[in-house]
Design an enzyme around this catalytic site. Structure first.
Site, PDB file in Angstrom:
ATOM      1  N   LYS A   1     -11.683   0.040  -3.343  1.00  0.00           N
ATOM      2  CA  LYS A   1     -12.023  -0.029  -1.919  1.00  0.00           C
ATOM      3  C   LYS A   1     -10.896   0.573  -1.090  1.00  0.00           C
ATOM      4  O   LYS A   1      -9.743   0.187  -1.215  1.00  0.00           O
ATOM      5  CB  LYS A   1     -12.228  -1.483  -1.480  1.00  0.00           C
ATOM      6  CG  LYS A   1     -12.800  -1.560  -0.074  1.00  0.00           C
ATOM      7  CD  LYS A   1     -12.686  -2.935   0.533  1.00  0.00           C
ATOM      8  CE  LYS A   1     -11.382  -3.172   1.244  1.00  0.00           C
ATOM      9  NZ  LYS A   1     -11.121  -2.295   2.397  1.00  0.00           N
TER      10      LYS A   1
ATOM     11  N   GLY B   1      -0.774  -3.418  -0.106  1.00  0.00           N
ATOM     12  CA  GLY B   1      -1.002  -3.761   1.302  1.00  0.00           C
ATOM     13  C   GLY B   1       0.021  -4.788   1.739  1.00  0.00           C
ATOM     14  O   GLY B   1       1.128  -4.858   1.191  1.00  0.00           O
ATOM     15  N   SER B   2      -0.362  -5.607   2.702  1.00  0.00           N
ATOM     16  CA  SER B   2       0.604  -6.543   3.276  1.00  0.00           C
ATOM     17  C   SER B   2       0.854  -7.733   2.339  1.00  0.00           C
ATOM     18  O   SER B   2       0.003  -8.086   1.511  1.00  0.00           O
ATOM     19  CB  SER B   2       0.084  -7.051   4.620  1.00  0.00           C
ATOM     20  OG  SER B   2      -1.120  -7.751   4.415  1.00  0.00           O
TER      21      SER B   2
ATOM     22  N   GLY C   1      -1.745  -9.906   0.090  1.00  0.00           N
ATOM     23  CA  GLY C   1      -1.417 -10.002  -1.336  1.00  0.00           C
ATOM     24  C   GLY C   1      -1.427 -11.453  -1.811  1.00  0.00           C
ATOM     25  O   GLY C   1      -1.942 -11.764  -2.892  1.00  0.00           O
TER      26      GLY C   1
ATOM     27  N   GLU D   1       1.423  -4.629  -4.833  1.00  0.00           N
ATOM     28  CA  GLU D   1       2.527  -3.917  -4.175  1.00  0.00           C
ATOM     29  C   GLU D   1       2.435  -4.300  -2.711  1.00  0.00           C
ATOM     30  O   GLU D   1       1.449  -3.966  -2.053  1.00  0.00           O
ATOM     31  CB  GLU D   1       2.361  -2.400  -4.272  1.00  0.00           C
ATOM     32  CG  GLU D   1       2.192  -1.847  -5.651  1.00  0.00           C
ATOM     33  CD  GLU D   1       3.451  -1.882  -6.481  1.00  0.00           C
ATOM     34  OE1 GLU D   1       4.510  -2.266  -5.948  1.00  0.00           O
ATOM     35  OE2 GLU D   1       3.354  -1.547  -7.667  1.00  0.00           O
TER      36      GLU D   1
ATOM     37  N   CYS E   1       5.946   1.313   2.941  1.00  0.00           N
ATOM     38  CA  CYS E   1       6.369  -0.048   2.583  1.00  0.00           C
ATOM     39  C   CYS E   1       7.827  -0.086   2.138  1.00  0.00           C
ATOM     40  O   CYS E   1       8.487  -1.103   2.280  1.00  0.00           O
ATOM     41  CB  CYS E   1       5.442  -0.656   1.550  1.00  0.00           C
ATOM     42  SG  CYS E   1       5.021   0.465   0.242  1.00  0.00           S
TER      43      CYS E   1
ATOM     44  N   GLU F   1       8.819  -7.236   8.651  1.00  0.00           N
ATOM     45  CA  GLU F   1       8.448  -5.830   8.452  1.00  0.00           C
ATOM     46  C   GLU F   1       7.716  -5.330   9.702  1.00  0.00           C
ATOM     47  O   GLU F   1       6.729  -5.922  10.125  1.00  0.00           O
ATOM     48  CB  GLU F   1       7.530  -5.705   7.234  1.00  0.00           C
ATOM     49  CG  GLU F   1       7.179  -4.271   6.915  1.00  0.00           C
ATOM     50  CD  GLU F   1       6.312  -4.138   5.676  1.00  0.00           C
ATOM     51  OE1 GLU F   1       5.393  -4.958   5.490  1.00  0.00           O
ATOM     52  OE2 GLU F   1       6.535  -3.193   4.893  1.00  0.00           O
TER      53      GLU F   1
HETATM   54  P1  ADP Z   1      -2.513  -3.700   6.741  1.00  0.00           P
HETATM   55  O1  ADP Z   1      -2.016  -4.827   7.584  1.00  0.00           O
HETATM   56  O2  ADP Z   1      -1.505  -2.683   6.448  1.00  0.00           O
HETATM   57  O3  ADP Z   1      -3.829  -3.110   7.172  1.00  0.00           O
HETATM   58  P2  ADP Z   1      -3.790  -5.271   4.693  1.00  0.00           P
HETATM   59  O4  ADP Z   1      -3.087  -5.976   3.595  1.00  0.00           O
HETATM   60  O5  ADP Z   1      -4.508  -6.093   5.705  1.00  0.00           O
HETATM   61  O6  ADP Z   1      -2.706  -4.324   5.315  1.00  0.00           O
HETATM   62  O7  ADP Z   1      -4.838  -4.229   4.117  1.00  0.00           O
HETATM   63  C1  ADP Z   1      -4.666  -3.500   2.930  1.00  0.00           C
HETATM   64  C2  ADP Z   1      -5.994  -3.438   2.206  1.00  0.00           C
HETATM   65  O8  ADP Z   1      -6.400  -4.767   1.893  1.00  0.00           O
HETATM   66  C3  ADP Z   1      -7.150  -2.832   3.010  1.00  0.00           C
HETATM   67  O9  ADP Z   1      -7.967  -2.073   2.123  1.00  0.00           O
HETATM   68  C4  ADP Z   1      -7.892  -4.055   3.513  1.00  0.00           C
HETATM   69  O10 ADP Z   1      -9.253  -3.802   3.757  1.00  0.00           O
HETATM   70  C5  ADP Z   1      -7.736  -5.000   2.346  1.00  0.00           C
HETATM   71  N1  ADP Z   1      -7.867  -6.428   2.675  1.00  0.00           N
HETATM   72  C6  ADP Z   1      -7.575  -7.047   3.842  1.00  0.00           C
HETATM   73  N2  ADP Z   1      -7.833  -8.376   3.753  1.00  0.00           N
HETATM   74  C7  ADP Z   1      -8.305  -8.614   2.499  1.00  0.00           C
HETATM   75  C8  ADP Z   1      -8.740  -9.774   1.777  1.00  0.00           C
HETATM   76  N3  ADP Z   1      -8.728 -10.983   2.339  1.00  0.00           N
HETATM   77  N4  ADP Z   1      -9.132  -9.639   0.497  1.00  0.00           N
HETATM   78  C9  ADP Z   1      -9.103  -8.426  -0.095  1.00  0.00           C
HETATM   79  N5  ADP Z   1      -8.725  -7.289   0.525  1.00  0.00           N
HETATM   80  C10 ADP Z   1      -8.321  -7.366   1.805  1.00  0.00           C
END
Ligand code: ADP
Length: 504
Positions: free
Chosen positions: A194, A247-248, A252, A269, A303, A404
């Site tokens: 995704k 991602g964040s 994570g 990561e 990151c 961050e």
């Molecule tokens: P950012 O704050 O940089 O957008 P996120 O961690 O929110 O970082 O997003 C990184 C990825 O994780 C995106 O593809 C987002 O759609 C997905 N994402 C966000 N929330 C969830 C969740 N609860 N479960 C799985 N994937 C998620």
């Protein structure tokens, strides 16, 4: 052509057909719920395209397709060397379209707060190189034989997990796609991936190349969708055997929790607040250039960005003056298309607001603004541009020191002795990257060993390489990607005990 393709022309003149569907079983399909994602050019705030967004039901369809593909002889029985050839073929197809890919990601992301030049120089070579590299790994997976007694020996097999669920962010949409998909396929898994809501376009063009390269249907399924719905459905799905996420740190941690029910394997990561240390024996001009690039490139949306810059006190004033001069001459702000642009817009209004919020917090906490500290007005007053910002007079209790920011905001802080630098560098919950500038060989290696981070650069910053393992200490992640570690992460070890005559 179905209605799931639209004709687009990028601002730099590439006309192409942009798929807009979900890619399942090598076909583009409509989302079951009718949900969509509309993406904007962050430099002009104009709409580019609207794509289908997966519901939990679509995620289920994609995961089942991947499960069937994992069991199908067309993938399961494919010799490893042939799997590798498919990956190499894909890398060649990406290379043929690299200008188009760079243009789409510069636009969408930049696009993404990314300039076309950066996409061409960093993101595309990384993407192409990663697929080619893991194409080579596919038939180099070796087990062991283990002797125990004359009546018995054992051997190990490295086997794929099955279906891997992968979730990627928006800052390097194609490179991180490659980091995840290439090793997973090389090891014989199938994938549902995704993309991030902010950058849904280039990955769908990539989907057309997956089919063209000859991967059997269902081996790679590509979805756009919202994190809380499609992302969560993917991580929770019972047929997903391993989850890989970039991602964040907050997301994570949620993913780790949702994978816990089934004890799913995970690779995460996540965030960083990486230090960069400049000792008084460093090549100061090089240290200035790298530390500027280390926090300001890709609009600070990396990151591993080296956002906390520690400089030995006796060269501090000189370094600060040179750093400010570097920001003034090198951080040219503009749209994605000028080759002179160093810094484009932040990816979305939400990210722009977040960075501006931190800048205001820094001011109210009493830090001194040395450069920037405010927004930059783009053409027609549009676009999510932030001036490259440097703070001094920062202390470790400030939010801008601890959290961050994910924007072009660097902190410059003096230190006295080597041990002080190490203590400051490690004074963070994160541990993704770190850089050390010194001409003293012994000191460089000594400090590298002491820093709590998955990557340490000696006399550089941010130079990632798909041949070298990458990942985080502390809250910056779990597991490793890239290099051999990245390949091994997509295999599990099976031990086969062979009884050679130990009869009962
Ligand atoms: P950012 O704050 O940089 O957008 P996120 O961690 O929110 O970082 O997003 C990184 C990825 O994780 C995106 O593809 C987002 O759609 C997905 N994402 C966000 N929330 C969830 C969740 N609860 N479960 C799985 N994937 C998620």
């Amino acid at each position: 052509m179905s209605d799931l393709f639209i004709n687009l022309t990028t601002p730099n003149g590439h006309s192409y057909q942009q798929p807009t569907g979900l890619f399942i079983n090598n076909e583009f399909v409509r989302a079951s719920s009718g949900q969509t994602i509309t993406t904007l050019d962050p430099a002009t705030e104009k709409e580019i395209a609207t794509v289908e967004a997966a519901s939990a039901e679509d995620v289920d369809t994609a995961v089942r397709a991947a499960k069937a593909a994992f069991k199908a002889p067309s993938w399961k029985k494919l010799p490893a060397t042939e799997r590798g050839r498919l990956l190499v073929r894909l890398s060649e197809l990406i290379e043929e379209k690299k200008e188009l890919f760079a243009s789409i990601d510069a636009w969408d992301n930049g696009m993404i707060g990314k300039t076309y030049e950066l996409a061409m120089e960093d993101d595309l070579p990384d993407t192409i190189g990663t697929f080619r590299y893991y194409g080579g790994w596919a038939d180099k997976s070796f087990g062991q034989t283990i002797e125990t007694s004359p009546e018995k020996f054992a051997y190990t097999l490295r086997q794929p997990f099955g279906v891997v669920g992968q979730i990627i962010p928006w800052n390097f949409p194609l490179a991180i796609f490659a980091w995840k998909v290439a090793p997973a396929l090389a090891a014989g898994n199938t994938v549902v991936i995704k993309a991030a809501e902010q950058t849904p376009l280039s990955i769908l063009v990539m989907a057309t190349l997956i089919k063209k390269a000859g991967f059997p249907p269902g081996v790679v399924n590509i979805l756009n969708g919202y994190g809380r719905e499609a992302g969560a459905a993917l991580t929770e799905h019972p047929l997903i055997d391993k989850v890989s996420f970039t991602g964040s740190t907050t997301t994570g941690a949620q993913i780790m929790k949702s994978a816990a029910g089934q004890l799913k394997e995970i690779v995460l990561e996540t965030g960083g607040k990486s230090p960069l240390i400049v000792f008084n024996d460093a090549d100061i001009d090089q240290a200035v250039k790298w530390s500027h690039a280390g926090i300001m490139s890709n609009q600070g949306q990396i990151c591993t960005a080296t956002s906390r810059i520690f400089v030995q006190r006796d060269i501090y004033d000189r370094f600060l003056a040179l750093f400010k001069e570097r920001v003034r001459t090198a951080s040219i702000i503009g749209d994605q298309w000028s080759p002179n642009t160093f810094q484009g817009p932040q990816v979305t209004r939400a990210q722009y607001d977040r960075v501006m919020h931190y800048i205001n917090v820094g001011k109210s906490e009493g830090a001194t603004v040395e450069t920037g500290g405010e927004a930059f007005a783009g053409p027609d007053g549009k676009g999510f541009f932030v001036k490259p910002t440097t703070f001094t007079n920062v202390n470790s209790s400030m939010k801008i020191y601890k959290e961050e920011i994910f924007g072009p905001v660097g902190l410059i802080i003096p230190f006295d002795e080597e041990e002080d630098a190490i203590e400051l560098a490690n004074d963070t919950l994160y541990g993704l990257g770190a850089a050390v500038f010194t001409m003293n060989l012994r000191r460089g290696h000594r400090v590298a060993a002491e820093i709590e981070a998955g990557t340490v650069w000696l006399n550089s910053s941010q130079d990632s390489d798909h041949r070298i393992p990458f990942g985080g200490y502390k809250t910056s992640g779990v597991g490793r990607e890239l290099g051999q570690a990245g390949f091994d992460a997509y295999t599990q070890v099976k031990a086969v005990h062979v009884n050679m005559g130990n009869d009962l």
